[in-house]
Design an enzyme around this catalytic site. Structure first.
Site, PDB file in Angstrom:
ATOM      1  N   HIS A  17      80.662  11.937  -9.470  1.00 35.86           N
ATOM      2  CA  HIS A  17      79.641  11.870  -8.403  1.00 35.86           C
ATOM      3  C   HIS A  17      78.265  12.084  -9.037  1.00 35.86           C
ATOM      4  CE1 HIS A  17      78.255  12.799  -4.111  1.00 35.86           C
ATOM      5  NE2 HIS A  17      77.168  12.844  -4.866  1.00 35.86           N
ATOM      6  N   HIS A  19      73.901  10.669  -9.217  1.00 33.65           N
ATOM      7  CA  HIS A  19      72.755   9.852  -8.786  1.00 33.65           C
ATOM      8  C   HIS A  19      71.956   9.459 -10.019  1.00 33.65           C
ATOM      9  CE1 HIS A  19      73.336  10.885  -4.510  1.00 33.65           C
ATOM     10  NE2 HIS A  19      73.803  12.010  -5.017  1.00 33.65           N
ATOM     11  N   LEU A  20      71.858   8.153 -10.260  1.00 29.56           N
ATOM     12  CA  LEU A  20      71.081   7.673 -11.413  1.00 29.56           C
ATOM     13  C   LEU A  20      69.722   7.143 -11.009  1.00 29.56           C
ATOM     14  CD1 LEU A  20      73.826   5.756 -13.462  1.00 29.56           C
ATOM     15  CD2 LEU A  20      72.753   7.935 -14.069  1.00 29.56           C
ATOM     16  N   ASN A  45      72.734   5.564  -2.770  1.00 32.03           N
ATOM     17  CA  ASN A  45      71.638   5.873  -1.827  1.00 32.03           C
ATOM     18  C   ASN A  45      70.268   5.572  -2.431  1.00 32.03           C
ATOM     19  OD1 ASN A  45      71.920   8.084  -3.591  1.00 32.03           O
ATOM     20  ND2 ASN A  45      71.128   9.536  -2.085  1.00 32.03           N
ATOM     21  N   LYS A 103      80.797   4.972   0.087  1.00 36.13           N
ATOM     22  CA  LYS A 103      80.225   6.283   0.401  1.00 36.13           C
ATOM     23  C   LYS A 103      79.782   6.346   1.851  1.00 36.13           C
ATOM     24  CE  LYS A 103      78.554  10.367  -0.341  1.00 36.13           C
ATOM     25  NZ  LYS A 103      77.652  10.913  -1.324  1.00 36.13           N
ATOM     26  N   HIS A 140      80.091  12.389   2.308  1.00 34.90           N
ATOM     27  CA  HIS A 140      79.142  13.496   2.411  1.00 34.90           C
ATOM     28  C   HIS A 140      79.554  14.225   3.679  1.00 34.90           C
ATOM     29  CE1 HIS A 140      75.217  15.552   1.700  1.00 34.90           C
ATOM     30  NE2 HIS A 140      75.563  15.970   2.895  1.00 34.90           N
ATOM     31  N   HIS A 178      81.212  17.139  -3.321  1.00 36.14           N
ATOM     32  CA  HIS A 178      80.432  18.368  -3.514  1.00 36.14           C
ATOM     33  C   HIS A 178      80.767  19.461  -2.492  1.00 36.14           C
ATOM     34  CE1 HIS A 178      78.107  16.242  -0.512  1.00 36.14           C
ATOM     35  NE2 HIS A 178      77.522  15.458  -1.389  1.00 36.14           N
ATOM     36  N   LEU A 231      71.756  19.640  -1.141  1.00 35.90           N
ATOM     37  CA  LEU A 231      72.606  19.501   0.042  1.00 35.90           C
ATOM     38  C   LEU A 231      73.991  19.033  -0.376  1.00 35.90           C
ATOM     39  CD1 LEU A 231      70.071  17.857   2.499  1.00 35.90           C
ATOM     40  CD2 LEU A 231      71.098  20.128   2.694  1.00 35.90           C
ATOM     41  N   ASP A 259      76.944  15.688  -8.940  1.00 34.99           N
ATOM     42  CA  ASP A 259      75.910  15.446  -7.918  1.00 34.99           C
ATOM     43  C   ASP A 259      74.522  15.708  -8.496  1.00 34.99           C
ATOM     44  OD1 ASP A 259      74.915  14.601  -5.500  1.00 34.99           O
ATOM     45  OD2 ASP A 259      75.139  16.528  -4.514  1.00 34.99           O
ATOM     46  N   HIS A 263      64.840  14.405  -8.782  1.00 36.68           N
ATOM     47  CA  HIS A 263      63.613  14.176  -8.010  1.00 36.68           C
ATOM     48  C   HIS A 263      62.472  14.659  -8.893  1.00 36.68           C
ATOM     49  CE1 HIS A 263      65.479  13.365  -4.065  1.00 36.68           C
ATOM     50  NE2 HIS A 263      66.365  14.288  -4.404  1.00 36.68           N
ATOM     51  N   ALA A 275      65.913  17.492  -1.526  1.00 34.01           N
ATOM     52  CA  ALA A 275      67.161  18.179  -1.893  1.00 34.01           C
ATOM     53  C   ALA A 275      67.743  17.556  -3.145  1.00 34.01           C
ATOM     54  CB  ALA A 275      68.160  18.061  -0.748  1.00 34.01           C
TER      55      ALA A 275
HETATM   56  O1  DOR Z   1      71.088  17.516  -2.885  1.00 35.19           O
HETATM   57  C1  DOR Z   1      71.370  16.350  -2.692  1.00 35.19           C
HETATM   58  N1  DOR Z   1      70.656  15.345  -3.249  1.00 35.19           N
HETATM   59  N2  DOR Z   1      72.394  16.059  -1.904  1.00 35.19           N
HETATM   60  C2  DOR Z   1      72.677  14.805  -1.531  1.00 35.19           C
HETATM   61  O2  DOR Z   1      73.594  14.617  -0.793  1.00 35.19           O
HETATM   62  C3  DOR Z   1      71.832  13.669  -1.982  1.00 35.19           C
HETATM   63  C4  DOR Z   1      71.123  14.001  -3.209  1.00 35.19           C
HETATM   64  C5  DOR Z   1      70.019  13.027  -3.546  1.00 35.19           C
HETATM   65  O3  DOR Z   1      70.269  11.823  -3.549  1.00 35.19           O
HETATM   66  O4  DOR Z   1      68.919  13.472  -3.836  1.00 35.19           O
HETATM   67 ZN    ZN Z   2      75.250  13.166  -4.103  1.00 38.02          ZN
END
Ligand code: DOR
Ligand code: ZN
Length: 358
Positions: A17, A19-20, A45, A103, A140, A178, A231, A259, A263, A275
């Site tokens: 899991h 995020h790139l 996402n 997802k 999620h 997560h 989150l 996860d 950011h 988050a």
């Molecule tokens: O903390 C999080 N960040 N939880 C998520 O479900 C999404 C993720 C994000 O894409 O930033």
């Molecule tokens: Zn995630």
């Protein structure tokens, strides 16, 4: 096993899991993960979200192009389920060979979830197609009902929605992503009666490094700590202990998913901060710390390198990695696209690091 080993060599792990992000971010995020993991399941996402197989294949090409020279890292793609997803989209995704899961974000639950599902009944025909095609549903698992306390949203999702999905689609493969609570650990454990045709679990859960290492105090120690906000949100210590129990239990239904959610610093250090915790650059060192808290380093390989591949019906990696007990100072900031970014545990010294050149 020696209770305090200096080296730990095991099968190359995978991140189930991750995020790139996209575009300029890939030059940073892909090398972080490719340095430690053989494969990663890449979350869809983006803005706009990855909703079709064609979009997933294009995104995959951009990720592959960002790999360091000689890297064999393989991204495993996902589709973003919306109210408008069609059952036929699932057969196309399956036929591509590149999409390994779909997802589900409840609309409004988290970053870029605006296009998420507004009512589970609307996607029931798609869930039926997924069950038919043996396409895993990645959840999620949080309700978005504003009347539900932030810290209860996962437990309420299980009661209100997951129980019904499992009842109505008993052979659908599901990953509760997560997980953060005693309730999630207990539910996943209690639901291990059936298996798929290969003998793998039907229901599994990923666990992040940050939820294994921190409880909710970490968001408030000495002031508001935006880099510890993610989150589902960090929970009480009793929940962290349940997650450590699960991760180190050797049960095949619990496996690694960082996860890691980058950011840029300015979007975290803001009046309305995003988050997400950035753990990818030193993810394995973080997991090693967590497992060592339980004297369970011998269980790290199953969690990180075996159970996830088994769940998805993929071969385990052939390569090996070595962690060495050499202090690793986590940088205060890292460069990220046109900005900078603050990793989890910035400034702290970790006990383990990946052996250079491994
Ligand atoms: O903390 C999080 N960040 N939880 C998520 O479900 C999404 C993720 C994000 O894409 O930033
Ligand atoms: Zn995630």
């Amino acid at each position: 096993m020696n209770p305090s080993p200096q080296r730990l060599t095991f099968t190359t792990p995978d991140d189930w899991h991750l995020h790139l992000r996209d575009d300029a971010a890939l030059a940073f995020t892909v090398p972080w993960t490719a340095a430690q993991f053989g494969r990663a399941i890449v979350m869809p996402n983006l803005k706009p979200p990855v909703v079709t197989t064609a979009q997933a294949l294009d995104y995959r090409d951009r990720i592959l192009a960002a790999r360091p020279a000689g890297s064999g890292f393989m991204p495993l793609m996902t589709l973003y389920l919306t109210d408008g997803t069609l059952p036929d989209d699932i057969a196309r995704a399956r036929a591509s060979g590149a999409v390994v899961g779909v997802k589900l974000y409840p609309a409004g639950a988290t970053t870029n979830s605006d296009s998420g599902v507004t009512d589970l009944r609307r996607v029931y025909p798609v869930l039926a197609a997924m069950q038919q095609e043996n396409m895993p549903l990645l959840l999620h698992g949080e309700v978005t009902d504003p009347d539900v306390d932030m810290f209860d949203r996962e437990a309420v999702f299980i009661e209100r929605h997951l129980v019904a999905i499992r009842r109505d689609f008993p052979m659908l493969k599901i990953v509760l992503e997560h997980i953060t609570t005693v309730q999630a650990v207990a539910y996943v454990r209690a639901q291990q009666q059936g298996t798929d045709a290969r003998g793998a679990p039907l229901l599994a859960a990923t666990i992040t490094a940050h939820h294994l290492l921190y409880n909710r105090n970490a968001m408030f120690s000495g002031g508001l700590r935006p880099h510890n906000f993610c989150l589902p949100v960090l929970k009480r210590e009793v929940h962290r202990q349940a997650l450590l129990d699960a991760a180190t239990s050797g049960e095949a239904c619990f496996f690694l998913g960082t996860d890691s959610a980058p950011h840029a610093r300015e979007s975290k250090e803001a009046a309305c901060g995003c988050a997400g915790c950035l753990t990818a650059p030193h993810a394995l060192a973080l997991y090693a710390e967590a497992f060592e808290q339980r004297g369970a380093l011998d269980r790290l390989e199953g969690f990180a390198s075996q159970f996830g591949a088994d769940f998805y019906g993929l071969p385990r990696n052939a390569g090996r990695v070595t962690l060495v007990r050499v202090p690793l100072e986590v940088p205060d900031r890292l460069p990220y696209a046109q900005a900078d970014i603050v990793p989890l545990d910035a400034g702290r010294t970790l006990a383990w690091r990946l052996e250079a050149g491994a």
